[in-house]
Every structure is written in C-alpha cells, then in structure tokens.
Design an enzyme around this catalytic site. Structure first.
Site, PDB file in Angstrom:
ATOM      1  N   LEU A  76     -52.771   8.545 -36.518  1.00  0.00           N
ATOM      2  CA  LEU A  76     -52.419   8.003 -35.199  1.00  0.00           C
ATOM      3  C   LEU A  76     -51.648   6.689 -35.349  1.00  0.00           C
ATOM      4  O   LEU A  76     -51.635   6.093 -36.427  1.00  0.00           O
ATOM      5  CB  LEU A  76     -53.715   7.760 -34.396  1.00  0.00           C
ATOM      6  CG  LEU A  76     -54.569   9.006 -34.115  1.00  0.00           C
ATOM      7  CD1 LEU A  76     -55.943   8.603 -33.555  1.00  0.00           C
ATOM      8  CD2 LEU A  76     -53.844   9.934 -33.140  1.00  0.00           C
ATOM      9  N   LYS A  99     -51.712   4.116 -43.262  1.00  0.00           N
ATOM     10  CA  LYS A  99     -51.429   2.673 -43.305  1.00  0.00           C
ATOM     11  C   LYS A  99     -50.461   2.342 -42.184  1.00  0.00           C
ATOM     12  O   LYS A  99     -49.708   3.232 -41.780  1.00  0.00           O
ATOM     13  CB  LYS A  99     -50.899   2.256 -44.678  1.00  0.00           C
ATOM     14  CG  LYS A  99     -49.689   3.059 -45.204  1.00  0.00           C
ATOM     15  CD  LYS A  99     -48.366   2.500 -44.751  1.00  0.00           C
ATOM     16  CE  LYS A  99     -47.296   3.557 -44.759  1.00  0.00           C
ATOM     17  NZ  LYS A  99     -46.123   3.200 -43.973  1.00  0.00           N
ATOM     18  N   ARG A 169     -42.461   2.801 -34.132  1.00  0.00           N
ATOM     19  CA  ARG A 169     -42.287   1.702 -35.079  1.00  0.00           C
ATOM     20  C   ARG A 169     -41.643   0.482 -34.435  1.00  0.00           C
ATOM     21  O   ARG A 169     -41.572  -0.567 -35.041  1.00  0.00           O
ATOM     22  CB  ARG A 169     -41.415   2.154 -36.246  1.00  0.00           C
ATOM     23  CG  ARG A 169     -42.133   3.054 -37.226  1.00  0.00           C
ATOM     24  CD  ARG A 169     -41.102   3.726 -38.102  1.00  0.00           C
ATOM     25  NE  ARG A 169     -41.684   4.249 -39.320  1.00  0.00           N
ATOM     26  CZ  ARG A 169     -41.166   5.290 -39.977  1.00  0.00           C
ATOM     27  NH1 ARG A 169     -40.082   5.883 -39.527  1.00  0.00           N
ATOM     28  NH2 ARG A 169     -41.721   5.716 -41.091  1.00  0.00           N
TER      29      ARG A 169
END
Lengths: 334, 334
Positions: A76, A99, A169
């Site tokens: 997730l 990560k 991101r």
C-alpha cells in the site's frame, strides 16, 4: 503441503509491485500465496484469477481475519503502512511491508512495537540486501581489502518524460517523494556499509507539490567517515554505489537490481586502477527475500536486525527530509 | 630553429611536476626549453644538466630578464603564483601557471589583468582539458544524447600512508589543502560541463593544520542543475566524473589522466544500462597543453576562455573554502 515447511501469504492491495512479489512468493520454496485483498471485491477477484491466487477478499480486514494466513505483504502507499502493519500484527500475522517502512520514525517504532508485542516478524521490502551478491560484497569488505573505510557515494534515479502529478509518488500525504522512494535505498546502502547512524546530515531538494522530485545529501559519520548520495525522478536511470577505503574501492553499478539478471557483478579496484570484476550466483532477489523471511518464521528465529535496519533507515530519511526543507544541517541524536 | 614556429620556454622552480612539463615542452612540436631557474644556482645547474636544458639561473628574476625566453612555466607553491606571474607578465613573458591559479580570486584577477595589460597569455596547468578525449566527450555532450543535463558527480583522491606534515600541500600559507590541489580539477570539470557559475555552494572538510585534508561539496546551478564532488588526501586513488542527463549518463573513470595512457576511454550509457565504450587517440595531455598554449601565441590569438575558466574555477574554490570553514551555504554573486 507440509504446514511446518511453508508460510501462507496474503497480500494487502493490488499495486504493481505486488505482481513481482506474488510471483516471488509462488516461486519461494517455503512459501505459498493464499489470498489477495483489495478495497474492491471485483478487483481482488480479477487479480486472484490472473495471478492464480486461491482466495480473494473485498476488504483488507477480511484477509487479516483468515486463520489460514500466516504472513502478509503490504504494498500500500506509505501513508497506510503503519495502520495496516499494526492491524496485521494484532491479527497475529508476520509483516513484510514495502519500503519506505513508514511516514516517519514514530510510526516506524509503533509498527515495530506492535509486531514485537504480538510475536510476529517485521521487515521492509528492500530486496537487494537479500541477493547473494550483497553477501559476497560484505565478505569482500570484511576481508579488509579496501583498508580503512572512508566514504560511500551513491546515486539512484529514473526519469519521467512528464511529471505525472496524479502519481502517488508526488503526493506528500501519501508518503511520496524521491527520498522515501529511492533515497531509502541509498540510506540503507550507506548503513549496510558503516553499520551505524550518521551524526549529522545535510540535504537539498527540488520540490514539486511539496514533494521532493530529487534530493542531494551529505552524511557525516563517526571517525570522519562520510557519505553522499543523490536520488530523483528527473535523471536517467542510475543505481550505483561506490565504497572507498584507504587502499581500494568497491563499485556496484546496479546494486538495487542487476541490469542483467544473469550477471550480478561488482568490482574491486586498487589504488593503481587495477580492477577485479566479481560475479555472484544469479538468484532472484525477491525470491531470496521471501525465503529468508519465511526461514526466520519457520525456524522461530525472528531477525531483529532487519527491523533495526528499517528503523535506522527511517531515522536517516527523517533527518534528511527535515534538512532538505530547511536547507540546514540536522543533527542526529544517538 | 625557425623562431616564428617555436615558443622558447623557461621554468621557474624545480618542483617535481616541472620534470613532467619540461619533457612535454621538449616533445612539443612548437616549443623549446631554454632555461631553468631556481633559488639556488647549483640546484638550477644540476637540474639543467639532468634534463638537458641549455641555460640555468640562480634567481627567477634572471630568467625573466632573458630576452631569449618567450614563455614561462610556474610550478612554484600557490602562494607564489601571483607574485611571479605578475613579474613574468611585466617582463613580457607568457605564463603557464600550475594550478591552483592563485590563493584567491583577487590574486587571480590581478594576475589576469597584468597579463592582459602586457599582452601575454595566461593559462593554468590543468592538463586533462587539452587531451583529445576531452574534446571527444564535449562533442558527445553537444550531440545531446544525454538529454537535458541534470548533474555532475565527481571524485578525486589519493591516500598518504602517513600524513606528511612537511608537505607544502599541508601548509595553509603556501596554498595547501585538497580543495585547491584536487577539488580544483572537480570544479573545473563541473564548469566544463555546465559552462556557468553555480549560484551557491555547500562544503564540509576535515581540517589538519588548518588545511582541508578532504572535502565534500554540493553546488547548485541555474535551472535546478546540481553537482557534487569529494576530494581528499586520505582515500584510495580516484579520478572520475559522471555526467547525468535525462536520457543518458557519461562516465569517465580517469578524467585527470587515463589509468592506461594507451586507452583513454569513457562511456555513454542509456537508461536501460546499455553502455557504449568510446576511445580517443592517445596523445600525451601535457604535450597537447604545451602545443595548444604555443599555438595561441604563435598565431597571436590569445585564448581568453582559458583565463576565464581559471578565474571561474577560483571563484568556485573560494566559495567552497569559505563554506567548508563555516559549514554553511555560501551564495555566489554573479
């Protein structure tokens, strides 16, 4: 299937990285993939049939409630890692969490505590540390052929043609940014070499949407050792580190994943530029990661060093993020 | 000897680097080595006979007074560069001055002014920019195969077994320190790529004797471009740079001098890690430097870009030195 020899896995979410890890779970000798959960029943079911997973769940909590599942993989967004790691731990599941481990070290420690309290293992999804090449490089370092270690330099990047503003991101509240996404690898590599926290760090970043599109950093370690790295979404693909000692240099041009999976190489050079190229065996690192995680569980020997590495990586990334925002040196308290 | 076709050289001082450059002057097609000066008549005379130089002088000023000398090479400690460059210019001699050009940019500008006023050429002794490989790399950059340039990373170092406290490189008042000695090359390489000054810099150093034994730096350029480097007397020999664009990376592992003089190489890699190794012709860079310097003189076309590069390198090094002392960002005024 001999239950004492396999760990039964579930996956929380259908992010793209889950495809690679699901294949690794299926390939690993001591694991089997039992279930996939998504917020959408239909999505879970389609995914389950595509990737040949026996069970699908329309809610993460359903998967966690299944007693046939021993461990979960959490791909997730970073902002959900703490919540679902803690819920998984409370449900008695071992956790492999993608990560960056968490949004910050407070979350990371809460996650570690929850796992420890519930007697389950926690590990982040950094694959390269499980590649046999990594062990081989460590052995070279321990042979002391580089002399006294002085510094690590590293770079990880890739380049978007256009900045995809919708991409997670690039969303701060989801845990975006090149530092947590790619700098995490550099910080881990530096930790892997020096095995101690820096005493202070400095970073600078280019911000888009309040998220670092790229970042450059200097890290100071005890005894005058130093490291520097850059990461970013705006430069050609790179994934190298250079470890420099007084007598030699160890270079790996593709430490996070070999450019050519059949040739996992690195090289050691002396002060005259004479280099020896070394090649390790060619195991798939994602399979190594799963097998190592399962081994610890099956042998009932949770490896605390893995959680510890994740937390130290998070400490470094937290300090770098703070430094990049202020463009000032940040001291790390030990 | 056709005087219109050769430049007649004298050397001020018998430092070790003078040996290499004296051989280059003797090998260059458009130069001849006429004299060597030392503070000691005997030393000059011994050196002259060893390196087959016709004339020797017991004082630098004597050499400068010789009308048979057109150009001088100055391998003295940095603290003496300004004084002797200016005296040489006033004596009508062209000046090739060892790097770093000066102790600071004020001196550098005084030197440039004196040379300009007296109609003589000034250049610093950075050899690699004259190697044919350098031109070849520049052509690759200009072909735009790297896409938009984003950053330069560089490292230059060598390692003393024990720190030689008597060495001039460790005396601040003589112009010592790894920044001026080796960082000069990194700064020049970065300038050579971006061809503009950074807007600000950050550096940190380990000081011994008030002199930087090593230094790590970050440099910010216009349009978000960035560079970083490290240099030092305390790490294994390195001499590389990496130029990163959006589409490719150019690597040179030995830009200041090829590890193997017969193989002056560099490589260009794309975003998939596919690399093309390129090799240039194998001219000795010190001979190229002398011939290029002499060509400019003989054709009466002094190349201002060379002085300009030296002065910009000095501006960068001054800012880095100040930053390293304060461990704070230093702004460079344009």
């Amino acid at each position: 299937m001999d239950k004492t020899r396999t760990v039964r896995w579930g996956i929380l979410g259908t992010a793209r990285i889950a495809e690679k890890v699901s294949v690794a779970i299926q390939q690993a000798s001591n694991a089997e993939l039992k279930g996939i959960a998504s917020r959408s029943t239909e999505k879970a079911s389609v995914w389950a049939s595509e990737f040949k997973v026996p069970a699908s769940y329309g809610h993460y909590q359903e998967l966690l409630a299944d007693p046939e599942i021993d461990a979960v993989y959490i791909p997730l967004p970073p902002s959900l890692h703490a919540e679902w790691t803690i819920k998984a731990a409370e449900a008695g599941k071992h956790v492999l969490c993608e990560k960056p481990l968490a949004m910050d070290v407070n979350e990371a420690k809460m996650m570690a505590d929850a796992c420890s309290k519930n007697g389950v293992q926690l590990m982040d999804g950094v694959m390269w540390v499980h590649h046999p090449r990594t062990k081989m490089m460590k052995e070279k370092l321990q042979e002391n052929i580089l002399g006294e270690l002085r510094r690590v330099t590293s770079a990880i990047s890739f380049c978007w043609d256009e900045i995809p503003l919708q991409n997670i991101r690039l969303h701060k509240n989801l845990g975006g940014g090149s530092l947590l996404d790619m700098g995490w690898y550099c910080a881990r590599a530096i930790l892997w070499v020096f095995d101690e926290l820096p005493v202070k760090v400095f970073a600078t970043a280019k911000f888009v949407n309040e998220v670092d599109l790229n970042l450059s950093a200097i890290l100071w370690f005890p005894d005058g050792k130093r490291a520097s790295f850059d990461c970013g979404f705006d430069s050609c693909m790179r994934k190298w580190f250079e470890i420099t000692g007084t007598k030699g240099v160890l270079n790996c041009n593709d430490f996070t994943r070999p450019w050519d999976l059949e040739n996992p190489e690195f090289q050691v050079c002396d002060t005259f530029g004479n280099c020896e190229k070394l090649k390790s065996s060619t195991h798939l690192q994602e399979v190594c990661m799963i097998e190592s995680f399962c081994d610890n569980i099956l042998n009932n020997k949770p490896d605390d060093s893995l959680v510890n590495d994740s937390i130290r990586t998070q400490i470094i990334c937290d300090a770098l993020g703070e430094s990049a925002e202020k463009e000032e040196i940040v001291i790390i308290k030990s």
